[in-house]
Design an enzyme around this catalytic site. Structure first.
Site, mmCIF file in Angstrom:
data_model
loop_
_atom_site.group_PDB
_atom_site.id
_atom_site.type_symbol
_atom_site.label_atom_id
_atom_site.label_comp_id
_atom_site.label_asym_id
_atom_site.label_seq_id
_atom_site.Cartn_x
_atom_site.Cartn_y
_atom_site.Cartn_z
ATOM 1 N N GLY A 130 3.995 -4.737 9.392
ATOM 2 C CA GLY A 130 4.474 -3.551 8.674
ATOM 3 C C GLY A 130 5.338 -3.943 7.490
ATOM 4 C CB SER A 132 2.223 -2.626 2.186
ATOM 5 O OG SER A 132 1.839 -3.953 1.970
ATOM 6 C CB SER A 164 -4.632 -5.309 8.928
ATOM 7 O OG SER A 164 -4.930 -5.349 7.574
ATOM 8 C CD GLU A 248 -0.465 -12.226 5.439
ATOM 9 O OE1 GLU A 248 0.714 -11.888 5.585
ATOM 10 O OE2 GLU A 248 -1.371 -11.442 5.120
HETATM 11 C C1 LIG Z 1 -7.634 -5.430 3.325
HETATM 12 C C2 LIG Z 1 -6.157 -5.297 3.188
HETATM 13 C C3 LIG Z 1 -5.357 -5.465 4.309
HETATM 14 C C4 LIG Z 1 -3.966 -5.303 4.204
HETATM 15 N N1 LIG Z 1 -3.211 -5.444 5.338
HETATM 16 C C5 LIG Z 1 -1.883 -5.254 5.267
HETATM 17 C C6 LIG Z 1 -1.082 -5.326 6.448
HETATM 18 O O1 LIG Z 1 -1.590 -5.581 7.543
HETATM 19 N N2 LIG Z 1 0.248 -5.087 6.352
HETATM 20 C C7 LIG Z 1 0.845 -4.826 5.161
HETATM 21 O O2 LIG Z 1 2.060 -4.663 5.134
HETATM 22 N N3 LIG Z 1 0.122 -4.737 4.013
HETATM 23 C C8 LIG Z 1 -1.227 -4.943 4.045
HETATM 24 N N4 LIG Z 1 -1.992 -4.855 2.900
HETATM 25 C C9 LIG Z 1 -1.343 -4.463 1.652
HETATM 26 C C10 LIG Z 1 -1.216 -5.590 0.641
HETATM 27 O O3 LIG Z 1 -0.240 -6.516 1.062
HETATM 28 C C11 LIG Z 1 -0.858 -4.937 -0.707
HETATM 29 O O4 LIG Z 1 -1.995 -4.192 -1.108
HETATM 30 C C12 LIG Z 1 -0.499 -5.948 -1.752
HETATM 31 O O5 LIG Z 1 0.717 -6.577 -1.449
HETATM 32 C C13 LIG Z 1 -0.377 -5.283 -3.137
HETATM 33 O O6 LIG Z 1 0.469 -4.192 -3.089
HETATM 34 P P1 LIG Z 1 0.013 -2.772 -3.704
HETATM 35 O O7 LIG Z 1 -1.297 -2.416 -3.095
HETATM 36 O O8 LIG Z 1 1.145 -1.839 -3.541
HETATM 37 O O9 LIG Z 1 -0.265 -3.052 -5.250
HETATM 38 P P2 LIG Z 1 0.823 -3.193 -6.388
HETATM 39 O O10 LIG Z 1 1.946 -4.060 -5.923
HETATM 40 O O11 LIG Z 1 1.143 -1.837 -6.909
HETATM 41 O O12 LIG Z 1 0.002 -4.002 -7.484
HETATM 42 C C14 LIG Z 1 -0.977 -3.380 -8.333
HETATM 43 C C15 LIG Z 1 -1.437 -4.426 -9.336
HETATM 44 O O13 LIG Z 1 -0.324 -4.832 -10.167
HETATM 45 C C16 LIG Z 1 -0.149 -6.249 -10.111
HETATM 46 N N5 LIG Z 1 1.273 -6.591 -10.112
HETATM 47 C C17 LIG Z 1 2.243 -6.031 -9.358
HETATM 48 N N6 LIG Z 1 3.434 -6.621 -9.615
HETATM 49 C C18 LIG Z 1 3.198 -7.574 -10.547
HETATM 50 C C19 LIG Z 1 4.023 -8.541 -11.209
HETATM 51 N N7 LIG Z 1 5.315 -8.636 -10.958
HETATM 52 N N8 LIG Z 1 3.433 -9.368 -12.105
HETATM 53 C C20 LIG Z 1 2.094 -9.291 -12.358
HETATM 54 N N9 LIG Z 1 1.266 -8.396 -11.770
HETATM 55 C C21 LIG Z 1 1.814 -7.561 -10.877
HETATM 56 C C22 LIG Z 1 -0.762 -6.652 -8.767
HETATM 57 O O14 LIG Z 1 -1.147 -8.018 -8.776
HETATM 58 C C23 LIG Z 1 -1.950 -5.718 -8.660
HETATM 59 O O15 LIG Z 1 -3.034 -6.210 -9.393
HETATM 60 C C24 LIG Z 1 -3.365 -5.007 2.956
HETATM 61 C C25 LIG Z 1 -4.180 -4.851 1.822
HETATM 62 C C26 LIG Z 1 -5.554 -4.985 1.935
HETATM 63 C C27 LIG Z 1 -6.391 -4.818 0.701
#
Ligand SMILES: Cc1cc2nc3c(=O)[nH]c(=O)nc-3n(C[C@H](O)[C@H](O)[C@H](O)COP(=O)(O)OP(=O)(O)OC[C@H]3O[C@@H](n4cnc5c(N)ncnc54)[C@H](O)[C@@H]3O)c2cc1C
Length: 383
Positions: A130, A132, A164, A248
């Protein structure tokens, strides 16, 4: 700091467990279609996870006094490689074995270790991560879900997302704010173990592009937890979560997401007898790149085995590995499309469709490509 990766090989004692894990993985995978095996990460089969536990293939890195096997990361490399290579269902035990158990071992108290670790090693309890939240993904330090102290323990309110395995897990290890506000960033964060069956927890599955529901939104409304839900020190959550992310990212998982598809494509080429020079060059290029990534991943494992935390190197392998995993469905799709005269098995097409749909997520889960490149740049002293 970034350091040159030295080539390493799997120790013979760890390589020796390969036939046994391969045979066990085959019992779960051999009857499944290619597209089902391509879903290895999402394959939820608690009975199979328990069989892995009984056979001694979970908790490989844990001490024997907590039900583990004290084999270390090379043995785990072999097990993960076989499970993903054959496309066995790993979702049930995946996160508990990979990162919750090492986290509890490193930061948990003795009672928590005794309570959780033997059950993880037996494949009896399953965990999810937990971290995100809506608005807090890459910028993880901005999490808003709170755990406030009560007379008996903690009360949790807020929401996690993309969790997940949440729909079938027993516990979540959550990063929560226990003091201050989002502006305090890394200060005031803690990790708590949340029993997902307690009142006030609502889990709403999210359907992905391929139609699967492997992750979820998780809501907490006045969820009361006992005092011993806190894992590690209050306020030390950021340090702990950074260590957890290193587990991880540093395993061999990040190069094998498309390997069932690669195997099935090569079997197709053999089946139709296509071995012209252009095809051989294509297969040679893909397998050579996989070989290099595997060598790098083994080199990272050697660092783990030496007790180091190869954060920069693991980020590098994950970035290159996920790029490779994402290129494979494009390469294979183009190849099949340019040979319309060949009969292609329906399950190979379904596997190609599935991997094409989910490939974008490979460079999101576990930290996005851009975030990893920032870590690599910092490790190389460039920022
Ligand atoms: C299949 C899958 C399984 C997952 N499982 C889990 C889970 O079990 N538990 C959990 O907690 N999370 C999980 N996640 C979430 C995952 O960790 C997040 O999607 C990821 O950390 C990105 O966060 P966000 O989706 O909020 O995107 P954002 O952080 O909003 O990013 C959007 C875009 O902006 C870019 N970006 C953001 N900040 C910067 C920066 N400082 N510099 C340059 N570029 C930047 C990112 O690279 C991305 O391309 C999962 C995601 C997927 C796809």
């Amino acid at each position: 700091m970034f350091d040159t990766l030295s080539l390493a090989s799997l120790p013979p004692a760890d390589e020796a467990i390969r036939p046994a894990i391969r045979a066990l993985a085959a019992t779960a995978a051999s009857a499944a279609d290619t597209d089902e095996r391509a879903r290895s990460w999402q394959g939820y089969d608690p009975a199979f996870s328990r069989r892995l536990g009984e056979a001694g293939f979970l908790g490989l890195t844990l001490p024997k006094r907590y039900g583990g096997h004290e084999r270390g990361p090379f043995a785990r490399f072999v097990v993960v490689e076989e499970l993903l290579g054959l496309g066995a269902p790993v979702a049930a035990h995946w996160i508990a074995d990979r990162q919750s158990a090492p986290l509890i071992l490193n930061f948990g108290n003795e009672a928590q270790r005794q309570s959780y670790l033997p059950r993880i090693a037996r494949g009896e309890i399953f965990f999810c991560i937990g971290m995100s939240e809506p608005g807090s993904g890459s910028d993880l330090a901005s999490v808003r879900t709170r755990a406030d102290r009560t007379e008996t323990g903690w009360r949790v309110n807020g929401q996690k997302i993309w969790t997940s395995g949440a729909p079938h897990c027993d516990y979540m290890i959550a990063l929560l704010r226990t003091s201050g506000g989002p502006d305090d960033r890394h200060a005031g964060l803690s990790q708590l173990i949340i029993d997902l069956k307690v009142p006030g927890v609502t889990i709403r599955p999210i359907r992905d592009l391929a139609g699967d529901e492997h992750f979820a939104e998780v809501f907490f409304e006045d969820v009361d937890l006992p005092a011993d839900a806190l894992i590690g020190e209050e306020g030390e959550g950021w340090k702990q979560v950074t260590a957890e992310l290193a587990f991880e990212r540093s395993g061999p998982e990040r190069i094998y997401s498309s390997v069932v598809l690669l195997d099935a494509w090569i079997a197709h080429l053999r089946g139709v007898g296509r071995d012209d020079a252009a095809t051989r060059a294509l297969v040679g290029d893909a397998t050579a790149r996989l070989g290099v990534l595997r060598a790098m991943s083994i080199a990272c494992t050697a660092r783990l085995a030496a007790g180091e935390s190869p954060v920069t190197e693991a980020s590098l392998v994950k970035d290159l590995g996920t790029a490779f995993e994402q290129q494979l469905p494009v390469l294979i799709g183009d190849d099949l499309a340019s040979h319309p005269d060949e009969a292609v098995a329906a399950d190979l097409y379904r596997a190609l469709l599935y991997v094409t749909h989910v490939a974008p997520s490979f460079s999101l889960r576990g930290g996005t490509r851009e975030i990893l490149r920032g870590i690599i740049a910092r490790g190389m002293g460039l920022r």
